[in-house]
Design a protein around this motif. Structure first.
Motif, mmCIF file in Angstrom:
data_model
loop_
_atom_site.group_PDB
_atom_site.id
_atom_site.type_symbol
_atom_site.label_atom_id
_atom_site.label_comp_id
_atom_site.label_asym_id
_atom_site.label_seq_id
_atom_site.Cartn_x
_atom_site.Cartn_y
_atom_site.Cartn_z
ATOM 1 N N LYS A 138 33.760 -35.832 39.862
ATOM 2 C CA LYS A 138 35.114 -35.293 39.725
ATOM 3 C C LYS A 138 35.231 -34.169 38.712
ATOM 4 N N ASN A 139 34.253 -34.057 37.802
ATOM 5 C CA ASN A 139 34.319 -33.007 36.786
ATOM 6 C C ASN A 139 33.603 -31.721 37.217
ATOM 7 N N LEU A 140 32.983 -31.755 38.405
ATOM 8 C CA LEU A 140 32.147 -30.640 38.834
ATOM 9 C C LEU A 140 32.977 -29.375 39.050
ATOM 10 N N LYS A 141 32.535 -28.283 38.416
ATOM 11 C CA LYS A 141 33.193 -26.996 38.575
ATOM 12 C C LYS A 141 32.328 -26.000 39.352
ATOM 13 N N SER A 142 31.009 -26.162 39.266
ATOM 14 C CA SER A 142 30.113 -25.240 39.960
ATOM 15 C C SER A 142 29.006 -26.040 40.640
ATOM 16 N N LEU A 143 28.854 -25.841 41.959
ATOM 17 C CA LEU A 143 27.817 -26.519 42.740
ATOM 18 C C LEU A 143 27.029 -25.453 43.492
ATOM 19 N N GLU A 144 25.745 -25.290 43.134
ATOM 20 C CA GLU A 144 24.902 -24.264 43.742
ATOM 21 C C GLU A 144 23.713 -24.931 44.430
ATOM 22 N N LEU A 145 23.735 -24.916 45.762
ATOM 23 C CA LEU A 145 22.670 -25.510 46.579
ATOM 24 C C LEU A 145 22.067 -24.475 47.509
ATOM 25 N N GLN A 146 22.229 -23.204 47.212
ATOM 26 C CA GLN A 146 21.784 -22.127 48.090
ATOM 27 C C GLN A 146 20.274 -22.064 48.187
ATOM 28 N N GLU A 147 19.803 -21.431 49.274
ATOM 29 C CA GLU A 147 18.381 -21.146 49.477
ATOM 30 C C GLU A 147 17.525 -22.399 49.419
ATOM 31 N N ASN A 148 17.946 -23.402 50.196
ATOM 32 C CA ASN A 148 17.162 -24.608 50.424
ATOM 33 C C ASN A 148 16.995 -24.779 51.931
ATOM 34 N N PRO A 155 29.693 -31.673 54.184
ATOM 35 C CA PRO A 155 30.441 -32.943 54.187
ATOM 36 C C PRO A 155 31.951 -32.724 54.128
ATOM 37 N N ALA A 156 32.654 -33.461 54.973
ATOM 38 C CA ALA A 156 34.121 -33.382 54.956
ATOM 39 C C ALA A 156 34.683 -33.857 53.633
ATOM 40 N N SER A 157 33.907 -34.722 52.943
ATOM 41 C CA SER A 157 34.380 -35.256 51.663
ATOM 42 C C SER A 157 34.479 -34.184 50.592
ATOM 43 N N THR A 162 38.269 -31.926 42.920
ATOM 44 C CA THR A 162 39.546 -31.617 42.265
ATOM 45 C C THR A 162 39.439 -30.492 41.243
ATOM 46 N N GLN A 163 38.200 -30.184 40.793
ATOM 47 C CA GLN A 163 38.051 -29.133 39.791
ATOM 48 C C GLN A 163 37.037 -28.066 40.194
ATOM 49 N N THR A 177 29.376 -27.236 61.703
ATOM 50 C CA THR A 177 30.504 -26.299 61.677
ATOM 51 C C THR A 177 30.979 -26.128 60.238
ATOM 52 N N ILE A 178 31.732 -25.084 60.010
ATOM 53 C CA ILE A 178 32.342 -24.883 58.691
ATOM 54 C C ILE A 178 33.539 -25.821 58.584
ATOM 55 N N SER A 179 33.457 -26.777 57.696
ATOM 56 C CA SER A 179 34.475 -27.832 57.617
ATOM 57 C C SER A 179 35.815 -27.257 57.172
ATOM 58 N N SER A 180 36.835 -27.624 57.897
ATOM 59 C CA SER A 180 38.182 -27.192 57.523
ATOM 60 C C SER A 180 38.656 -27.873 56.243
ATOM 61 N N SER A 181 37.974 -28.977 55.859
ATOM 62 C CA SER A 181 38.373 -29.687 54.642
ATOM 63 C C SER A 181 38.157 -28.848 53.392
ATOM 64 N N LEU A 182 37.316 -27.798 53.496
ATOM 65 C CA LEU A 182 37.130 -26.927 52.343
ATOM 66 C C LEU A 182 38.447 -26.297 51.904
ATOM 67 N N GLY A 183 39.360 -26.187 52.843
ATOM 68 C CA GLY A 183 40.667 -25.628 52.514
ATOM 69 C C GLY A 183 41.485 -26.492 51.574
ATOM 70 N N ASN A 184 41.021 -27.723 51.296
ATOM 71 C CA ASN A 184 41.742 -28.623 50.385
ATOM 72 C C ASN A 184 41.329 -28.450 48.932
ATOM 73 N N ILE A 185 40.254 -27.666 48.664
ATOM 74 C CA ILE A 185 39.781 -27.492 47.283
ATOM 75 C C ILE A 185 40.611 -26.390 46.640
ATOM 76 N N SER A 186 41.767 -26.737 46.181
ATOM 77 C CA SER A 186 42.730 -25.733 45.715
ATOM 78 C C SER A 186 42.239 -24.969 44.496
#
Length: 989
Positions: A138-148, A155-157, A162-163, A177-186
């Motif tokens: 829940k505290n994650l601000k930056s997630l970098e998983l590129q070039e793997n 994941p829809a989750s 929240t941050q 597919t590109i998950s539409s749930s990404l639109g929830n990460i305000s």
């Protein structure tokens, strides 16, 4: 006694009194146990003299509590699964394992890293699905998983973050597919999903809910459909990149409502319609690129009124004129509008107020004069105006534009004399004035153009003598001056140009002889001096030019005998017709197939009809001739009968051998009989064997040596292998049969019968580059030889990409497919999987299987099965790294890395000296460093950032020049050493 006891206690006190390592340190020790550390980067983690790990390399702690808060192990060549013991560190907030070889899949219990705010696992070897449990951080601000190598869905989750402010998943194998749930990460500010093989789908409209989004990178994501109007809601967006997709429809007018936008990238889609007209709300826009679409209409005046830095609209269907307002942009440095239908004159003040660097308006219908102020700010580097209708003179001011590097004015209506100083600009490497109406002479000031490699002034009205100063251009590779009115002698100084590969001075009024000292022309590929007034004897030294394959001296006044040394050449074109040559023909050329090469030389004698002059006959000679004819006919009947019987017998014999030689096809003038090939395909002549057949070395009766590849025509196991062999044979024949270049292996002829398929090539005595480089023979390859091999191979590939019509993509560039002749000159070979391109500018074609070899395959090809010339360029970059390091593309010492990753990590951690092959002379270190920079450009992970092959050739040629100090930025951005050549139309397959 007490004193002795006290001293003994002091001696023993350090290990007894040292505090034990705290729990954070113990957890990190467990982390180390689970990782492979070939470079001992974690050696400091073994320190037993400390009670906390806060001074260990890569570890940071809170200064008050001494608890671990950050671990950064980037670029350390670590391998192994993700160490879950990191998650035992209760205060760990930042964790980076960027650019290592962390493999396997991410464990589901990574969610126990509760306090992480920044997690960077980019550029590793992670596989499988992205764990849905990551959203529990829940505290994650930056997630970098590129070039793997992650696969499956996002994941829809992830919509439960929240941050989270930055999410980078680009360059993976995500195929959902590109998950539409990404639109929830305000909270999201940066979203990077580019270059994943997602299922074709529309851009989710839910992304417009990300009102805090500043950076959206969705290149190469298989997006289809229209661009949503709802993007207008992204009021904070500064960078929008939707390039390399299949988007259709028009560009929505709402895109101009983005008040914070700085960069819009829409190139390489299928967008149509007209550009939006009103751009008043996008006053922050700096870069707009909608190239390679199907846009129509005109360029809006309001778009040009913005203070743009870059405007790229090339390869569309735009019409009308270029608005005058573009000239008032104070920031404009790049303007590319080539391949449209634009017309009219250019704004007279273009370049007056802006630091213009690149101007490419090729293949349009522009007219009028070239603006005088194009280089007012002294920044112009590329001026490309080919195939328009510009008229008038070249502005005098361009003669003062010392920043110019590339000038292409071919095929216009320009006239008058060229400004004196324009010839000698110091940084110019390409100078193309062909197909105009220029007059005057080549100025002696051309000696100042030290970097010039291509001087193209064909088909103008230049006159006078060619100045000796042209011979001072030591980097000159091509000099085309045909179709002018040059007079006088060919300057003797030209013989000193050791890099010269193409000299065309045909259709002029030159006199005198061919200059002495042409032995220096070791790279000469084409020599065309036809239709002049040249005289004297043909110098025998021409026969010693090792790579010459085009020789045309026709239509001159050459006399004397034809040098026997010409038989040393392997010529595709030989034309000595219409001269005053005499004597006997060289035996190799005394054949009917060469008759046209010698016509119009009354003094030549030989057995070829039409060469020798005819004489009158007496009556007695006439009757003798009749009797002779009768005996001749009788002899012919007898000989024909014998030959018929012999042919029938041989055909039966060959059939019994399982080989019918009835379907021979030649691609060059050959001095041997194809039928003698068959008798030489014996085991003692075998020099190689593979899955598709065998290769034989064949010594012919005329002394020539050829290599014969024998492909079996009937599969023993299944029809599919037979089909692939037929395809390989046909592709090789269709490709090599029409190629003529000194750095492409020659296919002399072929045989395609029911039982076997034969390909007859020129023989390369030193085998393949891979065989020599990775064997005990590597000592034969010093750095100058390796550099020459690299340049030769680059020129061959450049020919395939840019000079073949249609272009050709090799698809299997590797060191084993680069062959070496007796002088270690290189030829590109093995075109069994080559792809002929039907048209430039077409969309990428997906291949049913991956062609290529392990270690050479470009990253995007491996997961998209899409190939263009950029894939060849990546593979060539790997070959350059082989030449520099002496290492193969895949080596157990690299672990799970390939050569490219090994070089990058070793360069960062240990420096240049640990990369260069120790067998190479250190005096060439500067040159090797420059070639290394070129190889890193070629192996860039993003295809768009790789230079064209034509540019690679130029960079390699420049690599031997003095005083170069260009470097690659460590953040992966382009160095000043590279810029795209917009007129080298990109080949897409």
């Amino acid at each position: 006694m007490l004193l002795f006891f006290f001293l003994l206690c002091l001696t023993l006190s350090p290990p007894l009194l040292t505090q034990s390592l705290n729990q954070d340190g113990l957890y990190l020790r467990r982390v180390k146990l689970g990782l492979s550390d070939p470079t001992d980067s974690l050696a400091s983690w073994d320190d037993t003299r400390v009670d906390t790990p806060c001074h260990w390399r890569g570890v940071s702690c809170d200064p008050l509590t001494q608890r671990v808060t950050s671990v950064n192990l980037s670029h350390w060549q670590l391998s192994g699964p993700f160490p879950i013991f990191f998650c035992r560190l209760p205060y760990l907030a930042q964790l980076s394992l960027y650019n290592n070889s962390i493999n396997s899949s991410l464990p589901l219990d990574i969610s126990t890293c509760r306090n992480l705010t920044d997690l960077n696992l980019g550029s590793n070897l992670l596989v499988g699905a992205i764990p849905a449990t990551l959203s529990q951080l829940k505290n994650l601000k930056s997630l970098e998983l590129q070039e793997n190598n992650f696969t499956g869905d996002i994941p829809a989750s992830f919509g439960e973050f929240t941050q989270l402010e930055s999410l980078s998943l680009f360059n993976n194998l995500l195929n959902g597919t590109i998950s539409s749930s990404l639109g929830n990460i305000s909270t999201l500010k940066e979203l990077r999903l580019a270059y994943n093989p997602f299922q074709p789908g529309q851009l989710p409209s839910q992304l417009s809910n990300l009102t805090n989004l500043e950076y959206l990178w969705l290149s190469g994501c298989n997006l289809v459909g229209e661009i949503p109007e709802s993007l207008t809601r992204l009021t904070k967006l500064t960078n929008l990149d939707l390039s390399f997709n299949g988007l259709t429809g028009s560009i929505p007018s709402s895109i101009t409502e983005m008040k914070s936008i700085e960069q819009i990238e829409l190139f390489k889609n299928s967008l149509s319609g007209e550009l939006p007209v009103k751009w008043v709300n996008t006053t922050t826009l700096l870069r707009f690129d909608a190239s390679m679409n199907q846009l129509t209409g005109t360029i809006p005046n309001e778009l040009c009124e913005l203070q743009l830095e870059s405007l790229n609209l090339y390869e569309n269907r735009l019409e009308g004129t270029l608005p005058e307002s573009i000239a008032r942009s104070k920031n404009l440095s790049e303007l590319k509008l080539f391949n449209n239908k634009l017309r009219g004159g250019l704004p007279s003040e273009l370049g007056k107020y802006s630091p213009l660097q690149t101007l490419d308006l090729s293949y349009n219908q522009f007219s009028g004069e070239i603006p005088e102020v194009l280089c007012e700010k002294g920044s112009l580097e590329d001026l490309v105006l080919i195939y328009n209708s510009f008229s008038g003179k070249i502005p005098q001011s361009l003669g003062k534009c010392r920043s110019l590097r590339r000038v292409r004015l071919r095929h216009n209506l320009l006239s008058g004399s060229v400004p004196e100083m324009f010839w000698g600009l110091p940084h110019m490497y390409l100078f193309d004035l062909a197909d105009n109406s220029f007059t005057g002479q080549i100025s002696k000031s051309i000696s100042g153009a030290n970097n010039l490699s291509s001087l193209l002034v064909s088909r103008n009205n230049f006159s006078g003598s060619i100045p000796d100063e042209v011979g001072l251009l030591s980097n000159l590779v091509e000099f085309s001056g045909d179709g002018n009115k040059f007079a006088g002698q060919i300057p003797g100084s030209l013989a000193k140009l050791s890099q010269l590969g193409n000299l065309d001075l045909s259709e002029n009024e030159l006199s005198g002889g061919i200059p002495e000292g042409i032995e220096s022309w070791k790279n000469m590929n084409e020599l065309n001096l036809a239709n002049n007034r040249l005289s004297g004897e043909i110098p025998s030294e021409i026969g010693n030019l090792p790579v010459l394959n085009y020789l045309d001296l026709s239509g001159n006044l050459f006399s004397g005998k034809i040098p026997l040394e010409l038989q040393n050449l392997k010529l595709n074109v030989l034309n000595l017709s219409n001269n005053r040559l005499s004597g006997e023909l060289p035996p190799l050329y005394a054949k009917e197939m060469y008759r046209g090469s010698f016509l119009g030389n009354p003094g030549l004698c030989g057995d070829l009809a039409g060469l020798c002059p005819k004489t009158g006959r007496s009556k007695n000679e006439g009757s003798l001739w009749i009797f002779g004819l009768i005996f001749l006919l009788a002899g012919v009947v007898f000989v024909v009968g014998v030959i018929w019987f012999y042919v029938k017998y041989q055909k039966l014999k060959k059939t019994k051998k399982g080989m019918a030689l009835s379907k021979w096809k030649s691609f060059h003038k050959i001095g041997f009989s194809e039928f003698e090939i068959a008798d030489c395909l014996k085991e003692e002549n075998l020099i190689g064997s593979g899955a598709s057949g065998k290769v034989y070395k064949v010594l012919l009766s005329n002394g020539d040596v050829v290599a014969v590849k024998k492909l079996w025509g009937r599969a023993k196991k299944d029809d599919s292998s037979n089909e692939s062999q037929r395809d390989e044979f046909e592709v090789e024949v269709e490709t090599l049969g029409k190629i003529r270049h000194k750095n492409i292996v020659r296919l002399w002829c072929c045989c395609n019968s029911r039982d076997c398929k034969l390909l007859v090539y020129e023989y390369m005595p030193n085998g393949s580059l891979g065989d020599v480089l990775h064997s005990s023979k590597a000592s034969l390859l010093d750095w100058p030889t390796r550099y020459k091999i690299a340049l030769d191979a680059a020129e061959g590939l450049s020919y395939l990409h840019h000079d073949c019509v249609p272009p050709i993509v090799h698809r299997d560039v590797k060191s084993n497919n680069i062959l070496l002749d007796a002088e270690f000159s290189a030829r590109v070979a093995d075109f069994g999987v080559a792809k002929v391109v039907d048209g430039v500018g077409k969309g990428p074609e997906s291949m049913s299987v991956i062609a290529g070899s392990c270690g050479y395959i470009a990253p995007e090809y491996a997961y998209t099965l899409r190939v263009n010339e950029k894939s060849d360029i990546y593979s060539f970059g790997v070959v350059l790294l082989e030449l520099i390091t002496g290492r193969p593309p895949i080596d157990p010492e690299f672990g799970e890395k390939d050569l490219v990753k090994w070089v990058c990590t070793t360069l960062d951690q240990k420096g240049l000296d640990n990369i260069i092959d120790p067998n190479l002379d250190s005096s060439y270190k500067d040159q090797i460093c420059r070639v290394l920079e070129i190889s890193l450009l070629c192996t860039n992970a993003l295809p768009l950032n790789r230079p064209s092959m034509r540019k690679v050739v130029k960079l390699l040629q420049e690599a031997t020049a003095e005083n170069k100090s260009k470097t690659i930025k460590k953040d992966g951005k382009l160095s000043p050493y590279y810029y795209e050549d917009p007129s080298d139309n990109q080949i897409l397959v």
